[in-house]
Design a protein around this motif. Sequence first.
Motif, mmCIF file in Angstrom:
data_model
loop_
_atom_site.group_PDB
_atom_site.id
_atom_site.type_symbol
_atom_site.label_atom_id
_atom_site.label_comp_id
_atom_site.label_asym_id
_atom_site.label_seq_id
_atom_site.Cartn_x
_atom_site.Cartn_y
_atom_site.Cartn_z
ATOM 1 N N HIS A 69 0.713 -4.643 0.396
ATOM 2 C CA HIS A 69 0.112 -3.314 0.356
ATOM 3 C C HIS A 69 0.517 -2.593 1.634
ATOM 4 N N HIS A 71 -1.356 -1.175 4.180
ATOM 5 C CA HIS A 71 -2.186 -1.067 5.400
ATOM 6 C C HIS A 71 -1.332 -1.316 6.646
ATOM 7 N N HIS A 74 0.359 -4.484 7.727
ATOM 8 C CA HIS A 74 1.364 -5.043 6.818
ATOM 9 C C HIS A 74 2.634 -4.189 6.775
ATOM 10 N N HIS A 171 -8.777 -5.586 -3.273
ATOM 11 C CA HIS A 171 -8.868 -5.440 -1.809
ATOM 12 C C HIS A 171 -9.630 -4.153 -1.589
ATOM 13 N N ASP A 193 -5.313 -10.376 2.101
ATOM 14 C CA ASP A 193 -6.092 -9.153 1.904
ATOM 15 C C ASP A 193 -6.704 -9.138 0.518
HETATM 16 ZN ZN LIG Z 1 -5.411 -4.645 3.907
#
Ligand SMILES: [Zn+2]
Length: 299
Positions: A69, A71, A74, A171, A193
């Motif tokens: 994902h 975020h 990441h 998540h 996550d």
């Molecule tokens: Zn996350």
Amino acid sequence: MLITFCGVRGSTPAPGADYVRYGGNTSCVAVAHAPGAAPVLALDAGTGLATLTGLLGGAAFAGTILLSHLHWDHSLGLPFFRAGDRDDARVTLLLPEQEAGQGGAGGDGGAGGPGGRAGVREAERLLGRVMSPPFFPIRPGELRGSWEFGTISPGQHKAEGFTVEAREIPHKGGRTLGYRVSDGRAVLAYVTDHCPTSLGPGPDGLGAYHEAAVELARDADLLIHDAQLTAEEVPAEAAWGHAAAEYAVRLATLAGARRVALFHHKPSRTDEQLDAIARRFAGGPLPVLVAAEGLSVEL
Ligand SMILES: [Zn+2]
Ligand SMILES: [Zn+2]
């Protein structure tokens, strides 16, 4: 298959003397076809992605980066990946296709896949939201080398000689995928996550052992799983979108995985506290690793 933990921290990097043994870089796992071979797959691009450069012995990266994902922990390592930001690099970067109405490809119909033009536009546009002035000096398309951006959706895919199965994982704040990576002999499951309590408390109050998570982990040689929390922290903190170490171990057991690596450590969790978590599971029926930056595991 050889996997190397390049960054094991969740949320934000954790520099400082209390974090040196497990490491402070955010999520990134490198996957190579064999010991001694160059990694060709990177799972996530947190600040740990920078340490993948050191595994390549001076060579450029030629491979695929799969993001679970978007975020920050990441994705923000991307512009600091020196082995990928050079003229002879060849990088395919795939991020989860966003659901309709979540800032996806809009009128394009949202066609995904690395080759889909809508997916390419969507991927570059999404990354470009954080990687462009005034947040950052350059855009994704200005990285040197040959970069291809695209989206990946749940289902079966091929990447760099691996079979990759993607499943949607609950998540918080953006679509998240878990991956099951196989070379035909060994299986790595990567489920970070993960907020299983969002699907209910489950049998032990730590969250539901739901189909997507169980199937990704089924009989895996190694499950790498979110362990941002401990069981005691779940009531107060699970709503932030993460799982407990105890959930990860039980999921691995239920799914028949051979080993589990606790991953995505809370940034405030010190080396001593992570040692204590390792002791909780020592001597149990399932081998439990506490992931540490630089650690390699052969599957
Ligand atoms: Zn996350
Ligand atoms: Zn994270």
